[in-house]
Design a protein around this motif. Structure first.
Motif, PDB file in Angstrom:
ATOM      1  N   LYS A 185       0.835  -1.207   0.000  1.00  0.00           N
ATOM      2  CA  LYS A 185       0.000   0.000   0.000  1.00  0.00           C
ATOM      3  C   LYS A 185       0.868   1.255   0.000  1.00  0.00           C
ATOM      4  CE  LYS A 185      -4.020   2.088   2.236  1.00  0.00           C
ATOM      5  NZ  LYS A 185      -3.674   3.388   1.711  1.00  0.00           N
ATOM      6  N   ALA A 186       1.933   1.266   0.814  1.00  0.00           N
ATOM      7  CA  ALA A 186       2.848   2.414   0.827  1.00  0.00           C
ATOM      8  C   ALA A 186       3.499   2.599  -0.536  1.00  0.00           C
ATOM      9  CB  ALA A 186       3.909   2.217   1.908  1.00  0.00           C
ATOM     10  N   TYR A 187       3.809   1.490  -1.196  1.00  0.00           N
ATOM     11  CA  TYR A 187       4.411   1.543  -2.540  1.00  0.00           C
ATOM     12  C   TYR A 187       3.394   2.068  -3.555  1.00  0.00           C
ATOM     13  CZ  TYR A 187       6.772  -0.121  -6.782  1.00  0.00           C
ATOM     14  OH  TYR A 187       7.361  -0.210  -8.016  1.00  0.00           O
ATOM     15  N   ASP A 188       2.170   1.529  -3.527  1.00  0.00           N
ATOM     16  CA  ASP A 188       1.117   1.959  -4.465  1.00  0.00           C
ATOM     17  C   ASP A 188       0.718   3.411  -4.244  1.00  0.00           C
ATOM     18  OD1 ASP A 188       1.081  -0.511  -5.684  1.00  0.00           O
ATOM     19  OD2 ASP A 188      -0.669  -1.248  -4.571  1.00  0.00           O
ATOM     20  N   ASP A 189       0.715   3.852  -2.984  1.00  0.00           N
ATOM     21  CA  ASP A 189       0.345   5.238  -2.665  1.00  0.00           C
ATOM     22  C   ASP A 189       1.495   6.214  -2.883  1.00  0.00           C
ATOM     23  OD1 ASP A 189      -2.132   4.273  -1.971  1.00  0.00           O
ATOM     24  OD2 ASP A 189      -1.802   4.391   0.200  1.00  0.00           O
ATOM     25  N   ARG A 190       2.626   5.710  -3.382  1.00  0.00           N
ATOM     26  CA  ARG A 190       3.812   6.508  -3.675  1.00  0.00           C
ATOM     27  C   ARG A 190       4.375   7.199  -2.428  1.00  0.00           C
ATOM     28  NH1 ARG A 190       5.527   7.243  -8.455  1.00  0.00           N
ATOM     29  NH2 ARG A 190       6.243   9.370  -8.117  1.00  0.00           N
ATOM     30  N   ILE A 191       4.227   6.532  -1.285  1.00  0.00           N
ATOM     31  CA  ILE A 191       4.876   7.005  -0.065  1.00  0.00           C
ATOM     32  C   ILE A 191       6.336   6.586  -0.090  1.00  0.00           C
ATOM     33  CG2 ILE A 191       4.929   6.770   2.459  1.00  0.00           C
ATOM     34  CD1 ILE A 191       1.861   6.384   2.300  1.00  0.00           C
ATOM     35  N   ILE A 192       6.590   5.373  -0.619  1.00  0.00           N
ATOM     36  CA  ILE A 192       7.962   4.896  -0.792  1.00  0.00           C
ATOM     37  C   ILE A 192       8.185   4.482  -2.235  1.00  0.00           C
ATOM     38  CG2 ILE A 192       8.171   4.045   1.588  1.00  0.00           C
ATOM     39  CD1 ILE A 192       7.877   1.184   0.400  1.00  0.00           C
ATOM     40  N   SER A 193       9.434   4.480  -2.645  1.00  0.00           N
ATOM     41  CA  SER A 193       9.845   3.870  -3.912  1.00  0.00           C
ATOM     42  C   SER A 193      10.954   2.882  -3.595  1.00  0.00           C
ATOM     43  CB  SER A 193      10.320   4.928  -4.923  1.00  0.00           C
ATOM     44  OG  SER A 193      11.491   5.569  -4.452  1.00  0.00           O
ATOM     45  N   LEU A 194      11.209   1.958  -4.491  1.00  0.00           N
ATOM     46  CA  LEU A 194      12.220   0.930  -4.245  1.00  0.00           C
ATOM     47  C   LEU A 194      13.253   0.981  -5.352  1.00  0.00           C
ATOM     48  CD1 LEU A 194       9.801  -1.945  -3.207  1.00  0.00           C
ATOM     49  CD2 LEU A 194      11.362  -0.703  -1.709  1.00  0.00           C
ATOM     50  N   PRO A 195      14.306   1.799  -5.172  1.00  0.00           N
ATOM     51  CA  PRO A 195      15.349   1.886  -6.201  1.00  0.00           C
ATOM     52  C   PRO A 195      15.979   0.527  -6.433  1.00  0.00           C
ATOM     53  CG  PRO A 195      15.613   3.596  -4.534  1.00  0.00           C
ATOM     54  CD  PRO A 195      14.586   2.645  -4.017  1.00  0.00           C
ATOM     55  N   ARG A 196      16.241   0.214  -7.673  1.00  0.00           N
ATOM     56  CA  ARG A 196      16.866  -1.068  -8.022  1.00  0.00           C
ATOM     57  C   ARG A 196      18.331  -0.835  -8.304  1.00  0.00           C
ATOM     58  NH1 ARG A 196      12.837  -4.965  -9.488  1.00  0.00           N
ATOM     59  NH2 ARG A 196      10.772  -4.022  -9.333  1.00  0.00           N
ATOM     60  N   HIS A 197      19.171  -1.678  -7.736  1.00  0.00           N
ATOM     61  CA  HIS A 197      20.611  -1.571  -7.928  1.00  0.00           C
ATOM     62  C   HIS A 197      21.078  -2.738  -8.776  1.00  0.00           C
ATOM     63  CE1 HIS A 197      20.750   1.601  -4.955  1.00  0.00           C
ATOM     64  NE2 HIS A 197      19.998   0.841  -4.167  1.00  0.00           N
ATOM     65  N   HIS A 198      21.990  -2.485  -9.663  1.00  0.00           N
ATOM     66  CA  HIS A 198      22.507  -3.540 -10.540  1.00  0.00           C
ATOM     67  C   HIS A 198      23.949  -3.842 -10.191  1.00  0.00           C
ATOM     68  CE1 HIS A 198      18.885  -3.184 -12.969  1.00  0.00           C
ATOM     69  NE2 HIS A 198      19.070  -1.872 -12.973  1.00  0.00           N
TER      70      HIS A 198
END
Length: 198
Positions: A185-198
């Protein structure tokens, strides 16, 4: 700080470089019980207030809090170690630049079954406001600043990122269904984002 040192009886305590002893795991029932645990509880209570401006001791304070119901001499030694660290780092604290960014960034880490006594997992979280490490998350909201963009949350668990970011709920993840819903829900509500590292 001086009152804390006096309370602990360490006016000339030896200075140490770290807030906890490296590679030491504290357990509930290791060593003899303290005859009078009141001082231990007083010191831990003082540390809890101190973490507001000294987030660098947050982890070890969380550790010693676990033993307040039955502290032992080994746990008191950990308390003395924290104080010796504080004696050697009196100028450390939160530093805010005059033109610092109002952007939040979070980092989390977890140790699966990390508690030596209960085998519960241990989770840690660091939150930065610009370049300053802080220990609270609703600070800007309380000051009246709206959240304009999602807070980047950096985690070291690829599976956790995939489960959160994937809208398809798989059968093999149902054991984490409740926790996953709040993060999703926090992700969908744009409260958090999850940066991807390669």
């Amino acid at each position: 700080m001086e009152e804390l040192i006096t309370l602990a009886g360490l006016p000339n305590g030896k200075v140490v470089d770290t807030s906890l002893e490296v590679y030491v795991k504290y357990r509930k029932e290791e060593g003899d019980l303290l005859f009078d645990p009141f001082l231990y509880c007083q010191l831990v209570g003082s540390f809890n207030y101190l973490t507001i401006t000294r987030p660098d001791i947050s982890f070890i304070v969380q550790q010693v809090c676990q033993f307040m119901h039955a502290p032992r001499y080994l746990h008191l030694a950990a308390i003395h170690h924290i104080i010796r660290y504080l004696i050697g780092t009196p100028d450390m604290g939160l530093f805010f630049l005059a033109n610092f960014s109002l952007k939040f960034i979070g980092y989390s880490d977890a140790v699966w079954a990390g508690c030596m006594d209960t085998r519960c997992s241990i989770t840690g979280l660091c939150t930065f406001l610009g370049s300053a490490l802080i220990s609270w998350r609703c600070f800007l909201a309380e000051l009246g600043y709206p959240q304009l963009e999602p807070t980047p949350l950096h985690v070291d668990n690829t599976s956790a990122i995939q489960v959160t970011a994937n809208s398809v709920f798989h059968e093999w993840t149902k054991h984490i269904k409740v926790d996953r819903h709040s993060i999703r829900k926090a992700y969908d509500d744009r409260i958090i984002s999850l940066p991807r590292h390669h």
